[in-house]
Design a protein around this motif. Structure first.
Motif: not given
Length: 245
Positions: A138, A141, A174
């Motif tokens: 995560t 990204k 997220w």
């Protein structure tokens, strides 16, 4: 080429409570190696977009407010962008602020923590450490960078006994995963220098800057967190014995 006396800065402002204790002179240094999808300051990404300034010029500006921020229990915060991208300039500014008797704070992602010399950190009274996510994939990204350097830097700050305020931007989909939040809470609880954790709800106040720059805002359609979610994440940190706000 970077020198200790000249750097590139974006702007400065005065703030209260969010960039360290008290009222603070906040200097935005230009340049950042990360491209966080939620970044509210895309106008600070590139060194070329800043204006060149010397340490003396910055200190002349700070001096105008020195008495005011000192009486208000504040000081100077270096943020960005990423101040450690210009580590020599940042270190020279921190040294001059300490010599002037000002409380100093460094706002950093920790990605470039290896560039912070022990001398630079000795002139830093507080680190505002932005941990963007606690899941490795995560983090990559979300920011385009790696998580490990930030955690290594956090551990080093603990070893040096430098107080830290953690900044954690809460982005639905997220950074709101309960397991990841607990993992970060456990990691932080294992350090002895974390004074507080600031859970910062994702917002879209920087969207107009993207429009002005002609670049897409990646999270334009992403929802902002519900207040209940924000409080849940704060409670998760508190469950690890951390002061979360």
């Amino acid at each position: 080429m970077e020198t200790a006396t000249t750097g590139r800065i974006h702007s400065w402002d005065l703030s209260t409570g969010v960039d360290g204790p008290g009222t603070r002179f906040v200097l935005f240094v230009s340049g950042c190696p990360l491209r966080c999808l939620y970044c509210a300051n895309p106008d600070t990404w590139h060194l070329r977009d800043g204006r060149q300034a010397t340490v003396d010029e910055v200190m002349t500006e700070i001096e105008k407010y020195r008495r005011f921020v000192s009486v208000a229990g504040g000081g100077v915060t270096l943020t960005g962008g990423e101040p450690l991208l210009q580590s020599a300039f940042t270190g020279a500014l921190l040294r001059r602020c300490k010599e002037a008797g000002l409380h100093t704070a460094l706002d950093t992602s920790g990605l470039l923590g290896a560039r912070a010399t022990d001398e630079l950190l000795a002139d830093t009274d507080l680190v505002l450490l932005d941990i963007k996510a606690f899941d490795i994939a995560t983090y990559r990204k979300l920011t385009g960078g790696a998580l490990a350097p930030s955690l290594t830097f956090a551990t080093r700050l603990d070893r040096l006994g430098i107080p830290v305020w953690i900044r954690y931007v809460l982005v639905p989909g997220w950074t709101d995963d309960p397991a990841a939040v607990d993992g970060l809470g456990a990691f932080l609880a294992g350090l002895g220098n974390v004074d507080r954790v600031d859970v910062l709800p994702f917002h879209k106040l920087g969207a107009s800057k993207y429009d002005a720059l002609g670049i897409p805002f990646p999270l334009r359609d992403n929802p902002v967190p519900e207040p209940a979610t924000t409080e849940r994440v704060r409670e998760q940190f508190r469950a690890h014995g951390l002061a979360a706000h």
